[in-house]
Design an enzyme around this catalytic site. Sequence first.
Site, PDB file in Angstrom:
ATOM      1  NE  ARG A   1       0.843   0.182   9.849  1.00 48.11           N
ATOM      2  CZ  ARG A   1      -0.339   0.108   9.233  1.00 48.11           C
ATOM      3  NH1 ARG A   1      -1.144   1.155   9.220  1.00 48.11           N
ATOM      4  NH2 ARG A   1      -0.725  -0.992   8.638  1.00 48.11           N
TER       5      ARG A   1
ATOM      6  CG  HIS B   1       1.358  -3.889   4.666  1.00 48.55           C
ATOM      7  ND1 HIS B   1       1.513  -4.409   5.940  1.00 48.55           N
ATOM      8  CD2 HIS B   1       0.112  -3.305   4.658  1.00 48.55           C
ATOM      9  CE1 HIS B   1       0.435  -4.160   6.650  1.00 48.55           C
ATOM     10  NE2 HIS B   1      -0.416  -3.494   5.901  1.00 48.55           N
TER      11      HIS B   1
ATOM     12  CD  GLN C   1      -3.384  -6.139   3.576  1.00 41.47           C
ATOM     13  OE1 GLN C   1      -3.518  -5.368   4.500  1.00 41.47           O
ATOM     14  NE2 GLN C   1      -4.360  -6.924   3.149  1.00 41.47           N
TER      15      GLN C   1
ATOM     16  NE  ARG D   1      -3.035  -7.660   7.684  1.00 47.18           N
ATOM     17  CZ  ARG D   1      -2.768  -6.362   7.920  1.00 47.18           C
ATOM     18  NH1 ARG D   1      -3.526  -5.430   7.384  1.00 47.18           N
ATOM     19  NH2 ARG D   1      -1.727  -5.994   8.655  1.00 47.18           N
TER      20      ARG D   1
END
Length: 312
Positions: free
Chosen positions: A102, A129, A132, A298
Amino acid sequence: MTRHFLLETDFTPNELPELFAMARSFKTHRGNSTPPTLQGQSWGMLFYKSSTRTRISFEVGIHELGGYPVILDVQHTQLGRGESIADTAKIFSGYMHGLVIRCYEHAAIEDFARFATIPVVNALTDFNHPCQVYADCFTLTEAWKAEGDLVSSLKGKKLVFLGDTNCNLAHSWILAAGLFEMEVVLSGPESFAPDPHSVAIADQAGFSGSWSFEPDAAKAVEGADVLYTDTWVSMGMEDEKEARKQIMMPYQVNTQLMAKAKPEAVFLHCLPAYAGLEVSQEVLQGPQSLIWPEAENRLHMQKAILSALAAT
Ligand code: CP
Protein backbone atom coordinates in the site's frame (compact mmCIF):
# COMPACT_ATOMS: atom_id res chain seq x y z
CA MET A 1 7.47 -13.81 -16.41
CA THR A 2 6.48 -12.72 -12.91
CA ARG A 3 2.81 -11.92 -12.64
CA HIS A 4 1.59 -8.91 -10.65
CA PHE A 5 -1.80 -7.52 -9.65
CA LEU A 6 -1.54 -3.75 -10.00
CA LEU A 7 -4.56 -2.96 -12.16
CA GLU A 8 -8.06 -4.43 -12.13
CA THR A 9 -7.40 -5.63 -15.66
CA ASP A 10 -4.38 -7.74 -14.70
CA PHE A 11 -6.74 -10.72 -14.59
CA THR A 12 -8.46 -11.36 -17.90
CA PRO A 13 -12.24 -11.77 -18.23
CA ASN A 14 -11.64 -15.47 -18.95
CA GLU A 15 -9.85 -15.95 -15.62
CA LEU A 16 -12.45 -14.22 -13.46
CA PRO A 17 -15.00 -17.06 -13.11
CA GLU A 18 -12.35 -19.40 -11.66
CA LEU A 19 -11.03 -16.68 -9.37
CA PHE A 20 -14.50 -15.92 -8.01
CA ALA A 21 -15.29 -19.63 -7.62
CA MET A 22 -12.09 -19.98 -5.59
CA ALA A 23 -13.09 -17.05 -3.35
CA ARG A 24 -16.48 -18.64 -2.77
CA SER A 25 -14.87 -21.97 -1.95
CA PHE A 26 -12.47 -20.30 0.51
CA LYS A 27 -15.43 -18.64 2.20
CA THR A 28 -17.60 -21.76 2.30
CA HIS A 29 -14.87 -24.05 3.58
CA ARG A 30 -13.01 -21.63 5.82
CA GLY A 31 -11.48 -23.41 8.78
CA ASN A 32 -11.86 -26.98 7.61
CA SER A 33 -10.20 -27.60 4.26
CA THR A 34 -8.30 -24.55 3.05
CA PRO A 35 -5.80 -25.65 0.40
CA PRO A 36 -2.34 -24.49 1.55
CA THR A 37 -1.54 -22.64 -1.66
CA LEU A 38 1.21 -20.56 0.00
CA GLN A 39 2.73 -23.43 2.01
CA GLY A 40 6.36 -22.72 2.82
CA GLN A 41 6.17 -19.21 1.38
CA SER A 42 6.89 -15.86 2.99
CA TRP A 43 4.97 -12.82 1.70
CA GLY A 44 6.01 -9.28 2.58
CA MET A 45 3.42 -6.67 3.52
CA LEU A 46 4.74 -3.15 3.04
CA PHE A 47 2.32 -0.41 4.08
CA TYR A 48 3.26 3.24 3.64
CA LYS A 49 -0.23 4.26 4.84
CA SER A 50 -2.66 3.28 7.61
CA SER A 51 -5.02 0.38 7.08
CA THR A 52 -7.45 -1.74 9.08
CA ARG A 53 -9.22 -4.07 6.65
CA THR A 54 -6.53 -4.52 4.02
CA ARG A 55 -3.67 -5.11 6.39
CA ILE A 56 -5.51 -7.56 8.63
CA SER A 57 -7.24 -9.46 5.82
CA PHE A 58 -3.95 -9.97 3.97
CA GLU A 59 -2.07 -11.00 7.11
CA VAL A 60 -4.76 -13.48 8.12
CA GLY A 61 -5.20 -14.66 4.53
CA ILE A 62 -1.50 -15.41 4.03
CA HIS A 63 -1.47 -17.28 7.34
CA GLU A 64 -4.59 -19.31 6.44
CA LEU A 65 -3.02 -20.31 3.12
CA GLY A 66 -0.02 -21.78 4.93
CA GLY A 67 2.31 -18.85 4.29
CA TYR A 68 4.13 -16.48 6.62
CA PRO A 69 3.31 -12.76 6.46
CA VAL A 70 6.36 -10.54 6.93
CA ILE A 71 5.13 -7.19 8.24
CA LEU A 72 7.23 -4.32 6.90
CA ASP A 73 7.06 -0.57 7.05
CA VAL A 74 9.03 2.25 5.55
CA GLN A 75 10.31 3.66 8.82
CA HIS A 76 11.86 0.41 9.98
CA THR A 77 13.43 -0.55 6.66
CA GLN A 78 16.20 1.31 4.86
CA LEU A 79 13.55 2.68 2.48
CA GLY A 80 13.01 5.27 5.20
CA ARG A 81 16.64 6.33 4.89
CA GLY A 82 16.54 6.60 1.13
CA GLU A 83 17.45 3.12 -0.15
CA SER A 84 15.98 2.91 -3.64
CA ILE A 85 12.86 0.96 -4.56
CA ALA A 86 14.90 -0.81 -7.25
CA ASP A 87 17.45 -2.14 -4.75
CA THR A 88 14.77 -2.91 -2.14
CA ALA A 89 12.65 -4.85 -4.64
CA LYS A 90 15.66 -6.96 -5.62
CA ILE A 91 16.57 -7.64 -1.98
CA PHE A 92 12.96 -8.55 -1.07
CA SER A 93 12.86 -10.93 -4.06
CA GLY A 94 15.76 -12.89 -2.63
CA TYR A 95 14.00 -13.53 0.67
CA MET A 96 10.29 -13.71 -0.04
CA HIS A 97 7.79 -15.18 -2.48
CA GLY A 98 5.47 -12.21 -2.95
CA LEU A 99 4.83 -8.67 -1.82
CA VAL A 100 1.66 -6.79 -0.88
CA ILE A 101 2.10 -3.01 -1.01
CA ARG A 102 0.00 0.00 0.00
CA CYS A 103 1.66 3.24 -1.08
CA TYR A 104 0.96 6.76 -2.31
CA GLU A 105 2.09 7.26 -5.94
CA HIS A 106 1.08 4.47 -8.30
CA ALA A 107 4.50 4.89 -9.92
CA ALA A 108 6.09 3.53 -6.74
CA ILE A 109 4.26 0.21 -6.94
CA GLU A 110 5.03 0.04 -10.65
CA ASP A 111 8.71 0.45 -9.76
CA PHE A 112 8.51 -2.38 -7.22
CA ALA A 113 6.91 -4.58 -9.87
CA ARG A 114 9.53 -3.59 -12.44
CA PHE A 115 12.46 -4.62 -10.26
CA ALA A 116 10.96 -7.48 -8.24
CA THR A 117 11.10 -11.06 -9.43
CA ILE A 118 8.20 -12.02 -7.13
CA PRO A 119 4.50 -11.11 -7.54
CA VAL A 120 3.52 -7.63 -6.34
CA VAL A 121 -0.07 -7.02 -5.21
CA ASN A 122 -1.65 -3.56 -5.08
CA ALA A 123 -3.21 -2.99 -1.65
CA LEU A 124 -4.19 0.60 -2.63
CA THR A 125 -2.37 3.45 -4.31
CA ASP A 126 -3.48 7.02 -4.93
CA PHE A 127 -4.63 5.78 -8.34
CA ASN A 128 -6.66 2.65 -7.57
CA HIS A 129 -7.70 -0.14 -5.19
CA PRO A 130 -8.20 -3.32 -7.22
CA CYS A 131 -8.49 -5.81 -4.31
CA GLN A 132 -11.39 -3.73 -2.98
CA VAL A 133 -13.44 -3.75 -6.19
CA TYR A 134 -12.87 -7.47 -6.72
CA ALA A 135 -14.21 -8.11 -3.20
CA ASP A 136 -17.08 -5.70 -3.89
CA CYS A 137 -18.03 -7.57 -7.06
CA PHE A 138 -17.83 -10.86 -5.18
CA THR A 139 -20.16 -9.40 -2.53
CA LEU A 140 -22.66 -8.45 -5.23
CA THR A 141 -22.65 -11.99 -6.65
CA GLU A 142 -23.57 -13.22 -3.16
CA ALA A 143 -26.30 -10.61 -2.76
CA TRP A 144 -27.76 -11.67 -6.08
CA LYS A 145 -27.50 -15.35 -5.12
CA ALA A 146 -25.49 -16.18 -8.22
CA GLU A 147 -24.69 -19.81 -8.97
CA GLY A 148 -22.39 -21.36 -11.58
CA ASP A 149 -20.41 -18.59 -13.30
CA LEU A 150 -20.70 -15.99 -10.56
CA VAL A 151 -19.14 -13.23 -12.66
CA SER A 152 -21.87 -13.39 -15.32
CA SER A 153 -24.39 -12.18 -12.72
CA LEU A 154 -22.66 -8.77 -12.77
CA LYS A 155 -23.14 -8.26 -16.48
CA GLY A 156 -25.37 -5.29 -17.33
CA LYS A 157 -25.91 -4.25 -13.72
CA LYS A 158 -25.85 -0.52 -13.00
CA LEU A 159 -23.53 0.74 -10.25
CA VAL A 160 -23.44 4.43 -9.35
CA PHE A 161 -20.41 5.78 -7.51
CA LEU A 162 -21.19 9.05 -5.71
CA GLY A 163 -19.03 11.81 -4.25
CA ASP A 164 -15.37 12.30 -5.06
CA THR A 165 -15.22 10.72 -8.50
CA ASN A 166 -11.54 11.49 -8.94
CA CYS A 167 -10.40 9.19 -6.12
CA ASN A 168 -8.76 5.77 -6.28
CA LEU A 169 -12.02 3.85 -5.85
CA ALA A 170 -13.68 5.78 -8.66
CA HIS A 171 -10.73 4.97 -10.93
CA SER A 172 -11.05 1.33 -9.94
CA TRP A 173 -14.70 1.34 -10.98
CA ILE A 174 -13.78 2.89 -14.34
CA LEU A 175 -11.48 -0.07 -14.94
CA ALA A 176 -13.89 -2.60 -13.47
CA ALA A 177 -16.82 -1.38 -15.59
CA GLY A 178 -15.54 -2.84 -18.83
CA LEU A 179 -13.90 -5.85 -17.22
CA PHE A 180 -17.12 -7.01 -15.52
CA GLU A 181 -19.36 -5.59 -18.28
CA MET A 182 -21.23 -3.40 -15.81
CA GLU A 183 -22.77 0.01 -16.39
CA VAL A 184 -20.84 2.33 -14.07
CA VAL A 185 -21.96 5.93 -13.55
CA LEU A 186 -19.77 8.33 -11.60
CA SER A 187 -21.72 11.16 -10.01
CA GLY A 188 -20.09 14.08 -8.22
CA PRO A 189 -19.25 17.76 -8.59
CA GLU A 190 -17.85 18.66 -12.02
CA SER A 191 -14.67 19.87 -10.32
CA PHE A 192 -14.12 16.31 -9.04
CA ALA A 193 -14.68 14.53 -12.37
CA PRO A 194 -12.07 11.87 -13.17
CA ASP A 195 -8.91 13.47 -14.52
CA PRO A 196 -7.90 12.69 -18.11
CA HIS A 197 -4.70 10.93 -17.01
CA SER A 198 -6.70 8.36 -15.02
CA VAL A 199 -9.15 7.89 -17.85
CA ALA A 200 -6.21 7.37 -20.22
CA ILE A 201 -4.95 4.49 -18.07
CA ALA A 202 -8.36 2.85 -18.37
CA ASP A 203 -8.33 3.51 -22.12
CA GLN A 204 -4.88 1.93 -22.40
CA ALA A 205 -6.15 -1.19 -20.64
CA GLY A 206 -8.84 -1.37 -23.33
CA PHE A 207 -11.75 -1.40 -20.89
CA SER A 208 -12.98 2.15 -20.81
CA GLY A 209 -16.22 1.83 -22.77
CA SER A 210 -18.93 1.32 -20.21
CA TRP A 211 -18.73 4.18 -17.73
CA SER A 212 -20.04 7.72 -17.76
CA PHE A 213 -20.08 10.86 -15.61
CA GLU A 214 -23.36 12.47 -14.48
CA PRO A 215 -23.23 15.50 -12.17
CA ASP A 216 -26.94 15.25 -11.25
CA ALA A 217 -27.11 12.65 -8.44
CA ALA A 218 -30.88 12.08 -8.71
CA LYS A 219 -30.60 11.43 -12.44
CA ALA A 220 -27.53 9.23 -12.00
CA VAL A 221 -29.17 6.79 -9.57
CA GLU A 222 -32.32 6.18 -11.65
CA GLY A 223 -32.60 2.43 -12.24
CA ALA A 224 -29.42 1.69 -10.27
CA ASP A 225 -28.76 -1.76 -8.82
CA VAL A 226 -25.93 -0.55 -6.56
CA LEU A 227 -25.11 2.77 -4.89
CA TYR A 228 -21.50 3.10 -3.80
CA THR A 229 -19.61 5.81 -2.01
CA ASP A 230 -16.29 6.40 -0.28
CA THR A 231 -15.03 8.97 2.19
CA TRP A 232 -14.92 12.51 0.80
CA VAL A 233 -11.65 13.14 2.62
CA SER A 234 -8.98 10.61 1.72
CA MET A 235 -5.83 10.09 3.77
CA GLY A 236 -3.65 13.19 3.60
CA MET A 237 -6.49 15.55 2.56
CA GLU A 238 -7.78 16.48 6.03
CA ASP A 239 -7.20 20.21 5.49
CA GLU A 240 -9.74 20.13 2.62
CA LYS A 241 -12.51 18.62 4.78
CA GLU A 242 -14.76 21.68 5.15
CA ALA A 243 -14.55 22.72 1.50
CA ARG A 244 -15.25 19.18 0.32
CA LYS A 245 -18.20 18.82 2.70
CA GLN A 246 -19.86 21.93 1.21
CA ILE A 247 -19.54 20.85 -2.39
CA MET A 248 -20.25 17.12 -1.94
CA MET A 249 -23.37 17.26 0.28
CA PRO A 250 -25.77 16.83 -2.73
CA TYR A 251 -24.09 13.45 -3.32
CA GLN A 252 -24.67 12.06 0.18
CA VAL A 253 -26.22 8.59 -0.03
CA ASN A 254 -29.32 8.92 2.15
CA THR A 255 -32.79 7.36 2.18
CA GLN A 256 -34.11 9.94 -0.31
CA LEU A 257 -31.40 9.09 -2.83
CA MET A 258 -31.67 5.32 -2.22
CA ALA A 259 -35.41 5.62 -2.92
CA LYS A 260 -34.65 6.86 -6.45
CA ALA A 261 -32.72 3.68 -7.29
CA LYS A 262 -34.36 0.29 -7.88
CA PRO A 263 -36.37 -0.88 -4.83
CA GLU A 264 -34.03 -3.87 -4.45
CA ALA A 265 -30.85 -1.76 -4.84
CA VAL A 266 -27.98 -2.40 -2.43
CA PHE A 267 -25.46 -0.07 -0.84
CA LEU A 268 -21.68 -0.60 -0.73
CA HIS A 269 -18.94 1.38 1.01
CA CYS A 270 -15.30 0.32 1.17
CA LEU A 271 -14.98 1.79 4.70
CA PRO A 272 -13.98 3.56 6.86
CA ALA A 273 -17.30 5.44 6.66
CA TYR A 274 -18.17 8.84 8.06
CA ALA A 275 -21.90 8.74 8.77
CA GLY A 276 -23.57 12.10 8.21
CA LEU A 277 -21.13 13.00 5.45
CA GLU A 278 -20.90 10.72 2.40
CA VAL A 279 -23.66 8.43 3.76
CA SER A 280 -26.46 8.80 6.28
CA GLN A 281 -26.49 6.55 9.36
CA GLU A 282 -29.87 5.11 8.20
CA VAL A 283 -28.45 3.87 4.91
CA LEU A 284 -25.10 2.76 6.34
CA GLN A 285 -26.76 0.55 8.96
CA GLY A 286 -29.97 -0.11 7.02
CA PRO A 287 -31.29 -3.26 5.34
CA GLN A 288 -29.89 -2.38 1.90
CA SER A 289 -26.35 -1.99 3.23
CA LEU A 290 -23.86 -4.81 2.57
CA ILE A 291 -20.91 -3.19 4.35
CA TRP A 292 -20.18 -6.06 6.77
CA PRO A 293 -20.03 -8.94 4.25
CA GLU A 294 -18.24 -6.55 1.89
CA ALA A 295 -15.47 -6.02 4.45
CA GLU A 296 -15.25 -9.72 5.32
CA ASN A 297 -15.05 -10.66 1.65
CA ARG A 298 -11.74 -8.82 1.34
CA LEU A 299 -10.25 -11.87 3.08
CA HIS A 300 -11.78 -14.51 0.81
CA MET A 301 -11.17 -12.67 -2.46
CA GLN A 302 -7.59 -11.76 -1.58
CA LYS A 303 -6.86 -15.41 -0.69
CA ALA A 304 -8.02 -16.27 -4.20
CA ILE A 305 -5.87 -13.54 -5.75
CA LEU A 306 -2.76 -14.62 -3.82
CA SER A 307 -3.37 -18.28 -4.72
CA ALA A 308 -3.74 -17.44 -8.40
CA LEU A 309 -0.55 -15.39 -8.45
CA ALA A 310 1.40 -18.04 -6.51
CA ALA A 311 0.34 -20.68 -9.03
CA THR A 312 1.78 -18.83 -12.05
N1 CP B 1 -11.25 -0.36 2.49
C1 CP B 1 -9.97 -0.35 2.93
O1 CP B 1 -9.02 -0.49 2.14
O2 CP B 1 -9.85 -0.26 4.28
P1 CP B 1 -8.49 0.00 5.06
O3 CP B 1 -7.96 1.35 4.64
O4 CP B 1 -8.85 -0.09 6.51
O5 CP B 1 -7.52 -1.07 4.65
